[in-house]
Design a protein around this motif. Structure first.
Motif, PDB file in Angstrom:
ATOM      1  N   GLY A   7      -1.833  -6.330   4.536  1.00 19.17           N
ATOM      2  CA  GLY A   7      -1.248  -6.496   3.425  1.00 19.17           C
ATOM      3  C   GLY A   7      -1.426  -5.149   2.749  1.00 19.17           C
ATOM      4  O   GLY A   7      -1.487  -4.861   1.841  1.00 19.17           O
ATOM      5  N   GLY A   8      -2.032  -3.907   3.579  1.00 16.23           N
ATOM      6  CA  GLY A   8      -2.284  -2.702   3.657  1.00 16.23           C
ATOM      7  C   GLY A   8      -3.670  -2.093   3.547  1.00 16.23           C
ATOM      8  O   GLY A   8      -4.418  -3.058   4.490  1.00 16.23           O
ATOM      9  N   LEU A   9      -3.536  -1.303   3.300  1.00 17.03           N
ATOM     10  CA  LEU A   9      -4.800  -0.543   2.952  1.00 17.03           C
ATOM     11  C   LEU A   9      -6.180  -1.521   2.316  1.00 17.03           C
ATOM     12  O   LEU A   9      -7.463  -1.417   2.755  1.00 17.03           O
ATOM     13  CB  LEU A   9      -5.271   1.121   2.163  1.00 17.03           C
ATOM     14  N   LEU A  10      -5.820  -2.020   1.031  1.00 13.32           N
ATOM     15  CA  LEU A  10      -6.858  -3.240   0.594  1.00 13.32           C
ATOM     16  C   LEU A  10      -7.367  -3.838   1.542  1.00 13.32           C
ATOM     17  O   LEU A  10      -8.541  -4.444   1.640  1.00 13.32           O
ATOM     18  CB  LEU A  10      -6.027  -4.167  -0.867  1.00 13.32           C
ATOM     19  N   SER A  11      -6.594  -4.158   2.715  1.00  8.46           N
ATOM     20  CA  SER A  11      -7.314  -5.763   4.018  1.00  8.46           C
ATOM     21  C   SER A  11      -8.521  -4.581   4.392  1.00  8.46           C
ATOM     22  O   SER A  11      -9.102  -5.309   5.298  1.00  8.46           O
ATOM     23  CB  SER A  11      -6.250  -5.915   3.798  1.00  8.46           C
ATOM     24  N   ALA A  31      -9.246   5.849  -0.958  1.00  8.83           N
ATOM     25  CA  ALA A  31      -8.262   5.997  -1.299  1.00  8.83           C
ATOM     26  C   ALA A  31      -7.428   4.797  -1.852  1.00  8.83           C
ATOM     27  O   ALA A  31      -6.818   5.295  -2.309  1.00  8.83           O
ATOM     28  CB  ALA A  31      -7.387   5.278   0.557  1.00  8.83           C
ATOM     29  N   ILE A  32      -8.170   3.766  -1.361  1.00  7.42           N
ATOM     30  CA  ILE A  32      -7.455   2.656  -2.779  1.00  7.42           C
ATOM     31  C   ILE A  32      -8.075   2.909  -4.338  1.00  7.42           C
ATOM     32  O   ILE A  32      -6.921   2.426  -4.701  1.00  7.42           O
ATOM     33  CB  ILE A  32      -8.646   1.478  -2.264  1.00  7.42           C
ATOM     34  N   ALA A  33      -8.846   3.431  -4.546  1.00  3.97           N
ATOM     35  CA  ALA A  33      -9.124   3.824  -6.041  1.00  3.97           C
ATOM     36  C   ALA A  33      -8.163   4.837  -6.010  1.00  3.97           C
ATOM     37  O   ALA A  33      -7.528   4.971  -7.360  1.00  3.97           O
ATOM     38  CB  ALA A  33     -10.584   4.191  -6.221  1.00  3.97           C
ATOM     39  N   THR A  34      -7.221   5.716  -5.460  1.00  5.58           N
ATOM     40  CA  THR A  34      -6.878   6.417  -6.246  1.00  5.58           C
ATOM     41  C   THR A  34      -5.561   5.986  -5.821  1.00  5.58           C
ATOM     42  O   THR A  34      -4.774   6.027  -6.666  1.00  5.58           O
ATOM     43  CB  THR A  34      -6.847   8.313  -5.357  1.00  5.58           C
ATOM     44  N   ILE A 144      -2.664   6.113   7.059  1.00  2.89           N
ATOM     45  CA  ILE A 144      -1.984   4.502   5.957  1.00  2.89           C
ATOM     46  C   ILE A 144      -1.912   4.248   4.922  1.00  2.89           C
ATOM     47  O   ILE A 144      -1.147   3.137   4.914  1.00  2.89           O
ATOM     48  CB  ILE A 144      -3.617   3.454   6.804  1.00  2.89           C
ATOM     49  N   VAL A 145      -2.325   5.272   4.402  1.00  2.00           N
ATOM     50  CA  VAL A 145      -1.907   5.191   2.987  1.00  2.00           C
ATOM     51  C   VAL A 145      -0.271   5.267   2.566  1.00  2.00           C
ATOM     52  O   VAL A 145       0.344   4.485   1.913  1.00  2.00           O
ATOM     53  CB  VAL A 145      -2.447   6.221   2.070  1.00  2.00           C
ATOM     54  N   ALA A 146       0.203   6.147   3.649  1.00  2.00           N
ATOM     55  CA  ALA A 146       1.353   6.557   3.578  1.00  2.00           C
ATOM     56  C   ALA A 146       2.376   5.433   3.993  1.00  2.00           C
ATOM     57  O   ALA A 146       3.892   5.722   4.206  1.00  2.00           O
ATOM     58  CB  ALA A 146       1.804   7.846   4.350  1.00  2.00           C
ATOM     59  N   GLY A 147       1.486   4.300   4.730  1.00  2.00           N
ATOM     60  CA  GLY A 147       2.587   3.339   5.618  1.00  2.00           C
ATOM     61  C   GLY A 147       3.019   3.912   6.765  1.00  2.00           C
ATOM     62  O   GLY A 147       4.050   2.878   6.957  1.00  2.00           O
ATOM     63  N   LYS A 148       2.410   4.853   6.746  1.00  2.00           N
ATOM     64  CA  LYS A 148       2.953   5.360   8.729  1.00  2.00           C
ATOM     65  C   LYS A 148       3.169   4.006   9.243  1.00  2.00           C
ATOM     66  O   LYS A 148       1.905   3.244   9.521  1.00  2.00           O
ATOM     67  CB  LYS A 148       2.545   6.489   9.274  1.00  2.00           C
ATOM     68  N   ALA A 149       4.141   3.409  10.866  1.00  2.00           N
ATOM     69  CA  ALA A 149       3.666   2.572  11.403  1.00  2.00           C
ATOM     70  C   ALA A 149       2.339   3.549  12.463  1.00  2.00           C
ATOM     71  O   ALA A 149       2.454   4.103  12.595  1.00  2.00           O
ATOM     72  CB  ALA A 149       4.887   2.444  12.646  1.00  2.00           C
TER      73      ALA A 149
END
Length: 186
Positions: A7-11, A31-34, A144-149
């Motif tokens: 589910g993204g960076l939070l995980s 990264a999560i905070a910003t 990872i923040v950018a959602g790259k594969a």
């Protein structure tokens, strides 16, 4: 892959607490905070810069001692020579005074060349490697923040480390292997 599956960076928030003095964890937390790549980059690069400055200060202490130790040795030699000249009337005192004069110069040079300068070089190399690792971690978190594969993240980070490794080897005077040929040949 864990970020994509979970589910993204939070995980990944609880990852990396032990590695690199918790740097991965701090980078992920920022990264999560910003929630923004540029802000994350700015904050984390500031931390990397502070670590680099701290390591440079450690290195500079040993470099400074390495520069000053021979000078103090020469100062000891001069004091020993003064003592030798003061004991010209008693030849039995000249030998120990001369030994003191010569040994102080030797000790100063030895401390510089066998202790301080090598340690400063090692601290510098460690700082460069640590900075490289931190920069790679930052790039990975930003990808990872950018959602790259995951494959693109891996490809990006591996090329980044190869480029930086070549820079490090060149700055340390180590031969860089060209074209992947064994032994560094053309």
């Amino acid at each position: 892959r864990a970020a994509q599956a979970g589910g993204g960076l939070l995980s990944l928030h609880d990852e990396g607490r032990e590695f690199g003095d918790g740097f991965i964890h701090r980078a992920i937390t920022v990264a999560i905070a910003t929630g923004e790549s540029e802000q994350t980059r700015m904050i984390v690069e500031r931390e990397i810069r502070q670590v680099r400055i701290g390591r440079q200060e450690d290195t500079n202490v040993f470099r400074t001692i390495g520069v000053l130790a021979p000078m103090f040795g020469i100062l000891g030699t001069l004091l020993g020579v003064i003592h030798v000249l003061g004991s010209l009337s008693d030849p039995t005192k000249m030998g120990p005074s001369m030994a003191l004069a010569l040994s102080s110069a030797f000790v100063g040079i030895a401390v510089a060349n066998f202790f301080c300068i090598p340690i400063a070089g090692q601290l510098r190399a460690v700082a460069m490697r640590q900075t490289l690792i931190f920069e790679i971690i930052l790039e990975g978190v930003l990808d990872i923040v950018a959602g790259k594969a995951p494959y693109l993240v891996e490809l990006h980070l591996s090329s980044y480390s190869l480029d930086r490794r070549k820079e490090l080897e060149a700055s340390e005077g180590v031969g860089v292997r060209r074209s992947g040929a064994p032994g560094g040949g053309p």
